[in-house]
Design an enzyme around this catalytic site. Structure first.
Site, mmCIF file in Angstrom:
data_model
loop_
_atom_site.group_PDB
_atom_site.id
_atom_site.type_symbol
_atom_site.label_atom_id
_atom_site.label_comp_id
_atom_site.label_asym_id
_atom_site.label_seq_id
_atom_site.Cartn_x
_atom_site.Cartn_y
_atom_site.Cartn_z
ATOM 1 C CG ASP A 318 -15.664 -6.029 -1.676
ATOM 2 O OD1 ASP A 318 -16.590 -5.230 -1.748
ATOM 3 O OD2 ASP A 318 -15.169 -6.947 -2.430
ATOM 4 C CB THR A 319 -11.443 -4.703 2.657
ATOM 5 O OG1 THR A 319 -12.392 -6.015 2.345
ATOM 6 C CG2 THR A 319 -11.171 -4.654 4.038
#
Ligand SMILES: [Mg+2]
Ligand SMILES: [Mg+2]
Ligand SMILES: [Mg+2]
Lengths: 733, 733
Positions: A318-319
């Site tokens: 994800d991030t």
């Protein structure tokens, strides 16, 4: 052998009574919530560690809406538009993008945007184009295009919606759930956002004394994930940094590195520096710059977590841009652990090999979600498949922990599944217990994977989206998947490393991939120094294994620049005039266990032997699929492709021994006669783990030394009959 | 309909009595000898034209041995040799060559030879290497190589044995025939050789009053044909000029063109300027230079022939370099006719389309040789196959004559074969007779094949050796083979022609071939002017059909530089991050007659649609195999490959109509519903030739206008049932 620990289970409200029994059955020593579930009140009384998910850069919509200038940005490219005449050319830059996700950022656009004539590569001067419109309806007009040239606009845009939350939202139809909003993120570069992130985390920790582990999902900059005008995925690069840009960051970069960044440094002709592109110096600088910054900020968050006597655990994905765990700065974050999704042996090793953390954890499949846990679903089959893949990797380099995610209330409705994961938990723990902290023994043959990325992208080569199948990668990913379960000390070496002497530590080098990509090397191979380093390595007795289009770039009469070492080259059409008289050598050490045809996946086109001395081990439709070449003191092996299979893993195992000129050692290293079976030897324990990787029963003979993998003990030969998927500890002596 | 004329038959001694009957049966009006046969004494009494074979540049061994300095030469490259260290590197330049064919010419080697570091591309100065040895045992030693660089030696060498005679000699085991010698050729540049050639021809003509036609086989410079150290073919290029070199010629070139030639101008990194290479300016200059010279000398020989009231006929092949019949200077030779071997429809058109000669003749298969004319052989089947292929071409542009070669005494032992060629001769003549000198009508759609060679290599694209199958060409050759029998006015246009306005004369342009080759265009496509010319053409309503890897060269975010016109591009691995949602449109005008799967041969790799507007007509294994794209006012069509088949010829026929935006006209043009049937319309005669190309019976409906192909007459619909291979004349009205 029922044991406890090393297992994390998702729990949820409403299952209070069952939880102690379930935890005990699985030996779970930690619990977690999941997306959309909350920990039950009983949690602190369960006597286990408690994980809770935390999002540093999104989730507070109030802050986000009050600070729209803190939203993260993307660098995006318009469609390619051909000028039909020399009349002004209007380009709708948002064509194909999703207005709910992307909104052009017109701030100082003359500095940050770029209009490029793609036919010539020239930049159109800022005086030559203008911007009209606002919001998501923005047009760039080129006043005097050259007729019939192709133009693009590179533009900076706001991320109007967080990419992961958007994915979850659209996938789960949250538009029907009035409690859901479209979450907007905030950029850690923004001073107020950063202050807010720190204070929020502090408050969050204060309010959650029962939480032991803060499970960060993840930090600040999402991998590149852009949606199209129909709300479907348009562009995905799990390694992409296009969503990490901002004028603030680029100005800071310029101040530090002494040169200006251009839109094109990120746009990269529309390829966005994806990991298949041979990385430019500028892009490497950017990764370094952002990673240093991100890791420093992460460290401050981790420090807060530690202040509260909690542990910090990072979800790998994800991030995660800037916190790549094999990056130079990651260890400095002080992160306690990393957890990631295990989709294969290679992704398992990607987690378990991470240096500098106290523990690694693999989240196993299947996720306890209704798409699988439903009538007609096959959670048991998915659990078995996932375990067979992961076990190969774990036997070589164990994860410290395993876990599951999703809704436990769904899983308990499948008793055979629960029984199976109980077995898996025990099997997993036995590897730790028998090993006593020692790893399974490895061959003394030191193996390196050579590409443009080296260590930074260890176990992460040839990947587009995380662990998804793509047609152009599976024939190469199989190499990594094979290696993840083979007994070799594996290094990932960049071309720069190679030039700086790193090949001295290796016996066999692999170069794997499609021509022009970062994994094969593209133009990098035009460097005579790099070629020389490899030839010297082989000249000194090393082995080079090329898979696909290794060392490929057309120059000086060769396409594979090391065709002299590999003994093969690829026909592009220019050397068809040369007659070839290929003769197959079907019997060879490398193919000794290959009963059927060789599966090279997509293959590599028309490969021919460059000399009569090249041993062509497999020839198919006039093309060489497997070759072995003695090159002076060293050896070259060529394979046209290697999708993962038991047979191909064995073939690679043998190819490495042959390339290292170590065939004589191969047979006494506890090699099962059946390629569907693998063995991990734990010499200190005097034991070996025999794993049947097949879903059916398997018989095999097994020959090895009582002293372990490469010792000088007596030879033993065993005959084993294994149950489907069975793993069995045997005594070496 | 028994007719006479237009047929040449091989005759031989010992068949005197049968000959008049055979000639009459076949309607033959000419006879010839063959390799290894002699004309019988009765020949002058047969009342037909008499051909005899003549070799201007070999055959007199006495002259050859007395003038060894007149032998022709080759430019050859040694093996690629990697320097294992910086110690002196000895290269055995003859390694892999056949000492009976090749002997290094050490004369002024410092001028004519070159040692090249292929790793850097740099030339090693002449002071840096030395030559030792003599005869065919020659070593070049590089004093101070760079360790681990790859070196080659380019050297001039004598042709010790004529290539064609060598081929015949080794193929027919003439080493067991004491009357055979290994013939040595002589180079027309050598003044004494030239004097000898002229005087020999004059004497030969004088001595043969009975000969009407001198069948030159061929002239001076052989196509490149080099044998390996085992006496097997090593390198073959039917268009190669490597055997046309000599210091005399190169000095003359320099004097005229004002620049020095280098070995590398011919060696071309070991690719020897084969016709797949985008030709360099120097190589084009060389072709022009040699063609002008050769054609001038040929003219002098033709003049001698004419002095004796004989005709000059050129065999298209063997020693034909410099007399390429579509070259600028060929017509000036005054040649009366050209004869060539017909291996397909395309090779038939290659002969029948030759401008500037009085007649063309196709030598049909099978050759009357014992490899086919033996018990168990199938001469009838081969004759049928050859005729079905050739008839398609002949119906569009007839050869003036047909003929056979070999031993007639063998053929007459196969009465069904003789009966069949009698039919074929009549069928062939009927096309001339019904047509009355008019060609079959052609569509008004003007079609051009665009590549680096243009008109010079009309019908000669994608060929390595003459008419042989190669894996990398058949998927493109099918385009030519299809066009050879389709009713289009076909032009062959070079990129230079295109820039100079030649596209104005066309409605549809085809670009066909593998990336980087002269047929696709390679780097030539980087020229914005060329791209602009094509886009303007399409912008004005033209059609572009790309087959394989058209316009392919990676730049500016595209691989197919005209991907905007074609609507597709090829995935090299860099744009995998872009999501694609291909949707197939199975029903389309282009595929209306395609009942089964589309056969694209080797295909072209992973092709994707660049926009949603591209109509994907065939999608296979995630790759686009056929697409149609409206590009402004014009249209683009993409086909991944087009091996010849009845279905593919029909598909191309339709694709051209679609690309030209002329679908509405298609159905009324006497198009058979059955793709195995084709029609040639002879409007002036009010007739059409319906050809069943199938070896089985065929039924078809046929719709067309009473006025011909594109007139405005009434529509008629016919239902036809055709015998296997039948051709039938029908009345249009
Ligand atoms: Mg490829
Ligand atoms: Mg190709
Ligand atoms: Mg049109």
């Amino acid at each position: 052998m029922a044991t406890t620990g090393r297992v994390t289970l998702p729990i949820e409200q409403g299952m209070g009574d069952q939880l102690p029994g379930l935890l005990s059955r699985l030996g779970a020593d930690a619990v977690r919530n999941s997306d959309g579930t909350w920990l039950p009140e009983i949690t602190p009384q369960l006597g286990v560690k408690v994980y809770e998910t935390y999002f540093p850069a999104r989730g507070n919509q109030e802050f986000a809406l009050a600070h729209l200038d803190a939203r993260p940005r993307f660098y995006l490219m318009s469609e390619r538009v051909t000028a039909p005449s020399a009349e002004p050319l209007a380009i709708d830059i948002m064509k194909g993008y999703y207005t709910l996700q992307v909104e052009p950022d017109q701030g100082d656009y003359q500095r940050w945007w770029e209009v490029i004539d793609r036919t010539t590569g020239e930049v159109v001067p800022v005086e030559g184009w203008s911007v009209t419109g606002e919001g998501s309806d923005v047009t760039v007009t080129i006043a005097e295009p050259v007729a019939f040239h192709v133009y693009t606009v590179s533009f900076l845009s706001w991320q109007v919606w967080d990419s992961t939350q958007m994915y979850n939202y659209t996938t789960n139809n949250w538009e029907n759930d009035p409690t859901r909003v479209r979450e907007i993120g905030y950029d850690v570069r923004h001073p107020e956002a950063w202050e807010f992130m720190m204070s929020s985390l502090r408050t969050w920790c204060e309010e959650r004394p029962e939480v032991n582990v803060v499970r960060f999902t993840t930090f600040f900059y999402h991998f590149t994930l852009v949606f199209n005008d129909l709300g479907k995925e348009k562009y995905v690069d799990w390694f992409g940094y296009s969503a990490s840009v901002s004028p603030l960051a680029m100005d800071a970069f310029e101040a530090e590195y002494g040169y200006k960044l251009r839109a094109e440094d990120f746009i990269d002709e529309g390829y966005y520096n994806n990991s298949f592109r041979v990385p430019t110096k500028v892009f490497r600088d950017w990764i370094d710059f952002q990673s240093r910054f991100v890791c420093a900020r992460v460290k401050e968050l981790v420090d807060i977590v530690h202040e509260f006597d909690k542990e910090a655990l990072m979800f790998l994905g994800d991030t995660w841009m800037g916190t790549e765990p094999y990056g130079k700065y990651f260890a400095e974050t002080g992160m306690d652990g990393v957890v990631g999704s295990v989709g294969s042996a290679a992704t398992c090793r990607m987690i378990s090999d991470i240096p500098g953390v106290k523990y690694t954890e693999g989240r196993f499949l299947p996720y306890f979600f209704p798409d699988v846990f439903k009538p007609g679903g096959d959670p048991l089959g998915e659990a078995n498949e996932s375990w067979l893949q992961a076990r190969r990797a774990i036997s070589r380099k164990p994860l410290d922990r395993i876990g599951y995610g999703g809704y436990l209330s769904l899983a308990v409705q499948f008793p055979d599944f629960m029984a199976r994961i109980e077995q898996i938990a025990n099997e997993f723990r036995s590897i730790h217990e028998v090993g006593h902290g020692h790893l399974a023994e490895r061959s003394t043959i030191r193996v390196g994977v050579l590409n443009a990325w080296g260590e930074l992208r260890k176990w992460q080569t040839h990947m587009v989206a995380h662990a998804l199948w793509y047609k152009q990668i599976y024939s190469y990913l199989g190499v990594l998947e094979s290696l993840a379960g083979l007994p070799f000390d594996l290094q990932f070496v960049s071309f720069e490393d190679a030039i700086n002497g790193r090949l001295d530590d290796l016996d066999v080098v692999l170069n794997v991939g499609a021509a022009g990509t970062a994994f094969s090397g593209g133009d990098t191979w035009l460097d005579p120094e790099l070629q020389g380093v490899l030839r010297r390595f082989v000249g000194n007795g090393g082995g080079l294994i090329g898979i696909g289009e290794p060392t490929a770039v057309l120059k000086g009469g060769a396409y594979f620049q090391l065709s002299d070492v590999l003994g093969v080259d690829k026909e592009l059409g220019f050397s068809q005039s040369s007659d070839r008289y290929p003769v197959e050598t079907p019997e060879h050490f490398i193919t000794a266990d290959l009963k059927g045809a060789l599966d090279v996946g997509e293959g590599a086109g028309d490969i021919f032997a460059t000399t009569r001395d090249t041993a062509i081990l497999r020839l198919q439709n006039r093309s060489v699929e497997l070759a072995a070449n003695q090159a002076g003191e060293g050896r070259g092996v060529y394979i046209a492709g290697l999708p993962y299979s038991h047979d191909n893993a064995r073939l690679l195992h043998r190819a490495i021994y042959w390339a290292a000129d170590r065939e004589a050692d191969f047979d006494h290293q506890w090699i099962p006669s059946n390629p569907g079976v693998e063995v991990a030897v734990f010499e200190q324990a005097g034991k070996a783990l025999v794993m049947n990787n097949l879903t059916g029963a398997a018989s095999t003979t097994l020959t090895g030394r009582t002293s372990g993998l490469e010792g000088d003990g007596e030879l033993r030969e065993l005959q084993l009959d294994l149950e489907p998927m069975e793993s069995r500890w045997i005594d070496l002596a």
